[in-house]
Write a protein that holds these residues in place. Structure first.
Motif, short mmCIF file in Angstrom:
data_model
loop_
_atom_site.label_atom_id
_atom_site.label_comp_id
_atom_site.label_asym_id
_atom_site.label_seq_id
_atom_site.Cartn_x
_atom_site.Cartn_y
_atom_site.Cartn_z
N ALA A 25 1.06 -1.24 -0.51
CA ALA A 25 -0.48 -0.15 -0.08
C ALA A 25 1.53 1.73 0.00
O ALA A 25 -0.03 1.98 -0.10
CB ALA A 25 -0.84 -0.20 1.14
N VAL A 56 -6.62 1.72 -0.44
CA VAL A 56 -5.58 2.13 -1.22
C VAL A 56 -5.13 1.09 -2.45
O VAL A 56 -4.40 1.76 -3.35
CB VAL A 56 -4.49 2.57 -0.38
N ARG A 101 -6.90 10.85 -1.11
CA ARG A 101 -6.42 10.07 -1.91
C ARG A 101 -4.56 9.72 -0.54
O ARG A 101 -4.33 8.67 -0.22
CB ARG A 101 -6.04 9.27 -2.92
N ILE A 156 -2.10 7.10 1.48
CA ILE A 156 -1.50 7.01 1.77
C ILE A 156 -0.02 7.03 2.43
O ILE A 156 0.54 6.11 3.07
CB ILE A 156 -0.70 7.23 0.35
#
Length: 393
Positions: free
Chosen positions: A110, A203, A277, A281
């Motif tokens: 990820a 993710v 997003r 992350i």
């Protein structure tokens, strides 16, 4: 001398004749041997080929004497009977899990996903709905209606107790959306482990652009179209992150966290969040602060109330709205939000929640909540925490 030559000539002729006859005999012997050897090899090769075909043939077919007889006498076999599929409510059916990665591999993958700044036009952005549950989802029918007709605009991830064996119909939006899970205890660091597990799994799908954490007691206050438009078009993230000077805030800070984490960076907030997003992350990739929390934040320090709010305050405070999209009733004192019985949940109750964003109780131009979290034991009692878009179901 002439007589001697005349006497030797007949002898020489006899020797030559004998040599020729002996040569013919050897040639004939060699011919017979070669001919016999050739016949033997041909018979052996033919026998080997026949045996090979017999060995390669299915065991259920009879071994026939010739190819001609095989073609004439063989009949097609009936297809084998397939095992009957288990009934839909068979609890013995294997659990469908999205992947089988352990935490180390999941977080590593990820953290390595591409960090796309501009979303490709040929793809449609999705919202990842991440359900952290104890087991069954009593409000699943409501969510089924919420998602109906909007396939391709959302992704679902479910982290239940590992001991829970679900049995879902194939057409359920929750079918096959379970991720590998581990036990979760209230107030323990493994609660945050589960939240990161959900976030890491979501993710991996690069079309997921927004990430919402939910429980089995959350319900949507507005329809999918409004919710999607509200979250996809915002530039903010939604997580409560504030500096609380009280004992339940700064009082939980452990000085042993310094110098990696100072008390001025310490924040408190609700565990329910909505992230973009980029921030998702960065949180999954965190290897600096997470070990500090694991080591030094245990009850009465509750990691799920501090890790995400503190990390968002460090990584991107300017992007955070500093509020949650989940409505929760904290008007009653205690470590848990207020609960609502079946008789408390009505149209008037839900209208009041959705209108709180505009009646001066909240100083923001948009509705604060998109979902409602109602901790409902068998739908008899409801503890409400709600995220809210603008139109009702």
């Amino acid at each position: 001398m002439g007589n001697a030559q005349q006497q030797n000539s007949p002898i020489f002729a006899k020797l030559l004749k004998f040599h020729l006859q002996l040569s013919h005999v050897f040639q004939f012997v060699f011919f017979v041997i070669g001919f016999s050897l050739g016949i033997t090899l041909c018979l052996y090769a033919k026998s080997f080929s026949f045996n090979l075909q017999a060995n390669l043939a299915p065991s259920s077919l009879p071994v026939l004497l010739s190819q001609q007889e095989s073609v004439l006498s063989s009949q097609p076999l009936p297809p084998p009977e397939l095992p009957r599929p288990p009934p839909p409510d068979d609890r013995s059916q294997p659990m469908i899990i999205m992947h089988k990665m352990d935490d180390g591999e999941l977080f590593r993958r990820a953290s390595l996903v591409p960090r796309i700044e501009v979303f490709p036009l040929e793809h449609v952005p999705k919202i990842a709905f991440m359900f952290l549950t104890k087991g069954p989802m009593p409000l699943a029918p409501l969510w089924e209606k919420f998602f109906q007709g909007h396939e391709g605009l959302y992704s679902i991830y479910v982290h239940p107790s590992p001991s829970y064996n679900d049995s879902l119909p194939l057409n359920s939006v929750f079918y096959g959306r379970r991720i590998p899970s581990k036990p979760v205890e209230w107030g323990k660091p493994n609660m945050v482990d589960a939240m990161r597990r959900l976030l890491g799994s979501a993710v991996l799908e690069f079309t997921n652009q927004r990430f919402v954490l939910l429980s089995e007691t959350c319900i949507p206050l507005f329809n999918f179209t409004t919710t999607y438009s509200y979250l996809i078009n915002t530039n903010e993230t939604y997580i409560a992150s504030y500096d609380d000077p009280r004992k339940v805030g700064r009082g939980r800070y452990n000085p042993q966290m310094f110098p990696t984490l100072s008390i001025s960076q310490w924040r408190k907030g609700s565990q329910w969040f909505e992230l973009n997003r980029k921030l998702a992350i960065e949180i999954i990739s965190d290897s600096k602060y997470y070990p500090i929390f694991q080591e030094h934040c245990s009850p009465p320090c509750y990691m799920d109330e501090h890790y995400f709010p503190t990390l968002v305050n460090i990584l991107a405070p300017e992007e955070n709205s500093n509020r949650s999209i989940t409505w929760v009733d904290w008007s009653k004192s205690g470590p848990h939000p207020g609960k609502f019985g079946r008789q408390d949940v009505s149209d008037e109750f839900l209208n009041r929640i959705s209108s709180d964003s505009f009646n001066g109780l909240v100083t923001v131009p948009y509705p604060v909540s998109i979902l409602v979290s109602v901790s409902v034991p068998v739908l008899d009692s409801i503890s409400v925490s709600v995220p809210v878009p603008v139109l009702k179901l």
